[in-house]
Design an enzyme around this catalytic site. Sequence first.
Site, PDB file in Angstrom:
ATOM      1  NE  ARG A  81      -2.128   4.197  -5.250  1.00 49.06           N
ATOM      2  CZ  ARG A  81      -1.586   4.032  -5.932  1.00 49.06           C
ATOM      3  NH1 ARG A  81      -0.186   2.911  -6.116  1.00 49.06           N
ATOM      4  NH2 ARG A  81      -0.921   5.467  -6.645  1.00 49.06           N
ATOM      5  CG  HIS A  91       4.708   2.311  -3.491  1.00 49.03           C
ATOM      6  ND1 HIS A  91       4.060   3.150  -2.591  1.00 49.03           N
ATOM      7  CD2 HIS A  91       3.930   1.894  -4.159  1.00 49.03           C
ATOM      8  CE1 HIS A  91       2.677   3.510  -3.631  1.00 49.03           C
ATOM      9  NE2 HIS A  91       3.795   2.411  -5.130  1.00 49.03           N
TER      10      HIS A  91
END
Length: 312
Positions: A227, A275
């Site tokens: 993250r 991502h």
Amino acid sequence: MEIIFYHPTFDTPWWVNTLEKQLPGAKVREWKPGDNKHADYALVWHPPVEMLQGRDLKAVFALGAGVDSILSKLKAHPEMLPLSIPLFRLEDTGMGLQMQEYAVSQVLHWFRRFDDYQAQKLETRWQPLPEYQREDFTIGIMGAGVLGGKVAESLLQWGFPVRVWSRSHKAWPGVTSFAGQEQLSEFLSETRVLINLLPNTAETAGIINHSLLEQLQDESYLLNLARGIHVNEDDLLRALENGKLKGAMLDVFSREPLPVESPLWRHPRVAMTPHVAAVTRPQEAIEYITKTINRLEQGEAVTGQVDRSRGY
């Protein structure tokens, strides 16, 4: 059996039809605002509070490996999902293999000095460089869950020394395990490539900061696959400038999409992807979900349930 489904970007008709084929007798519907009809299970990604609030569900399945979007909403709306309703996440469903591909390809890129050769190419410079030695290229993985285990396994096959750091010790063949804050410095001190696969919790937010990076070897590398909130981006840039880090490969960021004004875009020793390190593979996700629902219906043991006190 009634199942409600919500995902803002997935092909909902395909999911509904495939789930009904895999679960004979089940009725699956796309949840829409105002739908308060009965449901036994909910399959969700970034669900609105209204979707889950007040429902007597048997279980909720998050359509990804992370559940932070649900847990963050629960802080403001605890009634959205009582503790009596189990929350499950996708443990692997093809993500492990994707993480292995990503990590191995990037570690080898740095180990074979392709980053240096690319820099020389931009300078029209032809110069063979000394090889790195595997014994000096220790891989340190922060986070020893399912995905961390898969990545460690794949890197061992290439002969690299591999170590992991997590909440508790792991007994993985060939892997040196460190646990807790008291062993973090020892874990970092011999790490050359730091791979982040930590869960997103209050304890891990901002953990990759100046203090942590300074404990790595000089000219180390950072690979962030977890993250963006784990990394202090200003401290990362500082470490790249002072030579503590030689390079960084980032798949996740504190703000996504990454703002155009971010200096990370323009830094010559930062590489990035949007991502995509490991995405949900629909067919494999459905196989896991249907298998788990069938076992729950039979009263059998299942895996993948989230410990909400830990956040994963």
